[in-house]
Design an enzyme around this catalytic site. Structure first.
Site, short mmCIF file in Angstrom:
data_model
loop_
_atom_site.label_atom_id
_atom_site.label_comp_id
_atom_site.label_asym_id
_atom_site.label_seq_id
_atom_site.Cartn_x
_atom_site.Cartn_y
_atom_site.Cartn_z
CB CYS A 85 -23.28 3.94 -13.80
SG CYS A 85 -22.05 5.26 -13.88
CE1 TYR A 127 -6.64 3.27 -0.61
CE2 TYR A 127 -4.27 3.36 -0.21
CZ TYR A 127 -5.37 2.71 -0.74
OH TYR A 127 -5.23 1.51 -1.35
CD GLU A 167 -2.99 -0.76 -0.13
OE1 GLU A 167 -3.01 0.36 -0.65
OE2 GLU A 167 -3.67 -1.71 -0.55
CB CYS A 215 -19.88 1.90 -19.80
SG CYS A 215 -19.23 3.48 -19.20
CG ASP A 260 -8.01 4.37 -4.58
OD1 ASP A 260 -9.24 4.25 -4.65
OD2 ASP A 260 -7.22 3.81 -5.36
#
Length: 352
Positions: free
Chosen positions: A211, A125, A43, A202, A143
């Site tokens: 969405c 985060y 991370e 998409c 994030d």
DNA sequence: CACACGTGGAC
DNA sequence: TGTCCAAGTGT
């Protein structure tokens, strides 16, 4: 019938079960518990850094320092050199500070978001990500990927950074009580591979039907961002001082630009910004050429001055070390100075 | 809140 | 070639 909002995490987790990226720092599903040390290390490396750039560094760090105790026991210069080229060197300084704190408390990372947040280099985060991924906690992991996915999902058009509060609120609302780590990684995988910054795919998206940005016909419009500032140009000089197959290297101060890293001596371009500073020797200097390098907030044109001499000892006053040219790779020069070194070696090589 | 802080890849 | 961007943090 209107589907309930909890279908978002379920659809996403189903997609993740089928399409999760196979990344070296991820535990195999169902076969092993995640190692908090490796989750944390990955991370930190991934902060503002692409997966492709991190892979090699992650492999090398885990090979040399398989546990947090071993990393904590490493010499500063070894870790800084191993980080060279990855950028944002404060991360490496904080990484060591964090490893030593964790080692001091018995080698166990705190298991809560709050406890993790108190460690050096773990902001909102990373603390949330490690809590969720390594410890299975419910945490709101936000994030840049999550920001993008959420802004599109709910068509949030308040410009960043101001719009972050609204994004976090929505992210919280869709974060499930269980499988928090998988959910966070699913959101990031979706953002990285489907809901991408440019040209979102998409047709492949498990959330497309829900969405709002897609319904508006313009998913790429979200998130809205404040305009960027111009990047000023700076000039400076660096000095390649070679003697007996060795080059004079210094170590930069522990804070600020390239802090803690080995470097070529320079004229103080970082503070002076005009390239008018002096070198560590009177010269005469030869000129090997220029190095162009772009940092986050300015672009640098670095002139490289070369001195091939027999006055090696006269540098004793300045703190630094003579570094063998045949081991220059191991010096861990940040990219700016690695570029300068390549230029110098090409230049002096021609003269030889 | 705004800014400092690296680097390399994509378009 | 220039611009944007990437699993942000510290001050």
């Amino acid at each position: 019938m209107e589907a309930s909002s909890d279908t978002i995490p379920r659809k996403l987790l189903d997609w993740y079960d089928a399409h999760a990226r196979d990344l070296p720092w991820r535990a195999r599903p169902g076969t092993e518990a995640p190692d908090p040390y490796r989750v944390w290390l990955s991370e930190v490396m991934l902060q503002q850094t692409t997966v492709a750039a991190v892979r090699g560094y992650y492999a090398e760090f885990t090979r040399r320092w398989p546990t947090v105790e071993e990393l904590a026991a490493a010499a500063d210069e070894e870790v800084m050199a191993a980080w060279a080229g990855l950028g944002y060197y404060a991360r490496a300084r904080n990484l060591l500070a964090c490893a030593r704190e964790v080692a001091a408390r018995g080698g166990e990372f705190p298991g809560t978001e709050e406890g993790l947040r108190a460690l050096p280099g773990l902001g909102a985060y990373t603390a949330a990500a490690v809590a969720a991924i390594a410890f299975g906690r419910r945490a709101v992991v936000v994030d840049a990927n999550v920001e993008r996915v959420v802004a599109r999902l709910f068509a949030l058009d308040e410009p960043l950074p101001g719009g972050r509060a609204a994004i976090r609120e929505k992210a919280d609302a869709i974060t499930p009580a269980t499988r928090g780590g998988d959910f966070a990684q699913a959101m990031m995988d979706l953002g990285a591979t489907v809901c991408t910054s440019r040209s979102p795919r998409c047709l492949l998206c498990p959330l497309a039907a829900r969405c709002a940005a897609r319904a508006l016909g313009e998913p790429g419009r979200f998130p809205v961002k404040a305009p960027k500032k111009a990047r000023p140009a700076r000039r400076g000089r660096a000095f390649w001082i070679e003697c007996d197959e060795r080059v004079w290297l210094v170590r930069r101060p522990g804070r600020g630009m390239l802090g803690g890293m080995r470097a070529l001596p320079d004229d103080g371009w970082h503070s002076r910004a005009d390239g008018s500073g002096e070198g560590p020797l009177d010269g005469p200097w030869g000129h090997a050429g220029k190095v162009a390098h772009v940092f986050t907030h300015f672009a640098l044109e670095l002139q490289l001055a070369v001195y091939l001499g027999d006055r090696c000892d006269s540098l004793g006053a300045e703190e630094g070390e003579w570094w063998p040219l045949d081991r220059l790779e191991e010096a861990g020069l940040p990219t700016l100075f690695a570029k300068a070194a390549r230029l110098a070696l090409a230049d002096t090589g021609e003269l030889a």
